[in-house]
Design an enzyme around this catalytic site. Sequence first.
Site, PDB file in Angstrom:
ATOM      1  CE  LYS A  41      27.953  28.444  38.778  1.00 50.39           C
ATOM      2  NZ  LYS A  41      29.399  28.499  38.963  1.00 50.39           N
TER       3      LYS A  41
ATOM      4  N   GLY B 121      36.960  34.344  41.224  1.00 51.35           N
ATOM      5  CA  GLY B 121      38.134  34.285  42.099  1.00 51.35           C
ATOM      6  C   GLY B 121      38.805  35.627  42.332  1.00 51.35           C
TER       7      GLY B 121
ATOM      8  CB  ALA C  72      32.000  34.845  39.496  1.00 48.37           C
ATOM      9  N   GLY C  73      33.237  36.560  41.953  1.00 47.07           N
ATOM     10  CA  GLY C  73      33.842  37.864  42.223  1.00 47.07           C
ATOM     11  C   GLY C  73      33.524  38.450  43.586  1.00 47.07           C
TER      12      GLY C  73
ATOM     13  CG  ASN D  87      34.455  27.790  45.468  1.00 45.15           C
ATOM     14  OD1 ASN D  87      35.096  27.557  46.474  1.00 45.15           O
ATOM     15  ND2 ASN D  87      34.458  26.957  44.463  1.00 45.15           N
ATOM     16  CB  THR D  88      37.610  32.190  45.359  1.00 44.78           C
ATOM     17  OG1 THR D  88      37.571  31.388  44.189  1.00 44.78           O
ATOM     18  CG2 THR D  88      39.042  32.591  45.645  1.00 44.78           C
TER      19      THR D  88
END
Lengths: 267, 314
Positions: free
Chosen positions: A110, A171, A197-198, A219-220
């Site tokens: 990645k 994040g 992301a986001g 993830n976050t």
Amino acid sequence: MVTESISSVPSPAGDILKIGNQTFHSRLLMGTGKFASFSIMKRALEASHAEMVTVALRRVDISRHEKDILQFIDPKKYWLLPNTSGAKNATEALRIARLAKEAGIGNWVKLEVIPDPRYLLPDGAETLKAAEVLVKEGFTVLPYIQADPILAKQLEEVGCATVMPLGSWIGSARGLKTKDALEIIIEQAQVPVVVDAGLGVPSHAAAAMEIGADAVLVNTAIATAEDPVKMAEAFKLGVEAGRTAFLAGRVEEKMWGEASSPLKGIL
Amino acid sequence: MEPSLFDKAHHATIQRFGRTIQMYAPLYLSNECIDTCRYCGFSRPNKILRQTLTIDAVLNEAQFLINQGFRHLLLVSGEHPKKVSLDYLTEITKILRPKLALLSIEVAPFEEDAYRKLTECGVDGVVLYQETYNREIYKKVHLGGPKKDYDKRLEFVEAACRAKMRFVGLGILLGLAPWREEMPELIAHAKRLMKKYWQTQFTISLPRLKPCASDFAVPHPVTDEAFAEIIAQLRLALPEVGIILSTREKPALRDRLLKIGVTQMSAGSKTEPGGYLHPEEAGKQFELSDHRTPAEVAAAITKAGYEPVWKDWI
């Protein structure tokens, strides 16, 4: 090339995601940063039913043996996707990808090239430069990018296996702020589009899948939830709902109301 | 109910950094110093046993720390351009960096060209505290040596940024000036730098003045409660900045602060050169308050619901 599946988790009507020479049933990819412990991460991975898991090579320390993050990710259950997190330019990204390969973590990468430590936004020019080299070296490259349709096509042309445009800043949990551009990328892509992301809540993930994204990476939102394991399960359901809705074919938005049981021609 | 200052700071930290604490250890190279700074144990007039480690001794100390699990080291020294020279530092870096994931230096400042050489041979970060943003107080406590020049010191920070150091550490010595006046200055400085050097990752340390060989009365002491408030305010003002906490602070306070905004912690530190293998021989910079071993600190971090991160770069 041989296509092999690494899991038999049921999914909507045999709907299969193919990236590079691999197939996946789950359309939720998971990141492994920010967890309070590796054991919570492991349980969240299980609850997510993810089959592809990304790990920052900067966090991997093979010399630490039993205490290293890789000891908590079963390679029989998960396809490992090392990432180049921390790379500020193409040179650093190449170095990290090659280190991962040398360490025997595989030849998928990645690709993250992030020069800005505040909003963690990817550098398109450097990403394209690194992607071109890595593809030539035999890597399967999944680049993290801005929601930039031209860059997405360029990366596809140099041989990337996917494109991974952001929904909003890493994040930030802000959801699909780039929706209009994502729709263009999805419409034009000949490789899978993974929204990365986001995404802050499962409805964000569902919305990405509804507009036709092939997968999402989270993830976050999972790692920093009060209960990461439960949130992992919620994202799994969100992704499945969005994907199933996409396959079902949505109704069009209209400017006017329309009765659910229309009265036609009776009078 | 409106969340408290501490809750807000806690959430901002978790959102950005997750439930993780990066571990590092300081490695003191030398306590020789040509500056006269009233608050510091290494101050030139102090009668302490002075020592600069040979390169072999540095490597032995480093190996001790590596064996304890550390992959992030901070090389520290007084200001002595002849003893802790650019050549000395580059030689150490060339041997040590391949064994580590991150190497930073907290030594005398250098010009841009020298920083560039250090970056090229593997130094990842430079820590350079302004100590105080109050020029009057700065003048009163820095009595002799190159460090006397306030503006020059500010400029060295930018030299490190221009030399493309990955990390640049800012900081003040809490206790020198009233903290309510200092913190806005520190935050404004960090924000100016972040705009100008948008690729540099900034960290902030807020060491509280401790007793040392200089026998200096702390002019504006900061209580534990005020310290916690300072960390929280800093986190909310600069959500993306790493906040570093040393073993100057007591275990109970350290365990509390990691839930407010701290992101990096040292453990098992010694502040005298050679102190890991030969403790208490040379003079130390200041007294420590957290004497737990690295493993004990890591266990406390785990118990608090955080993952100690021993390796976070390549």
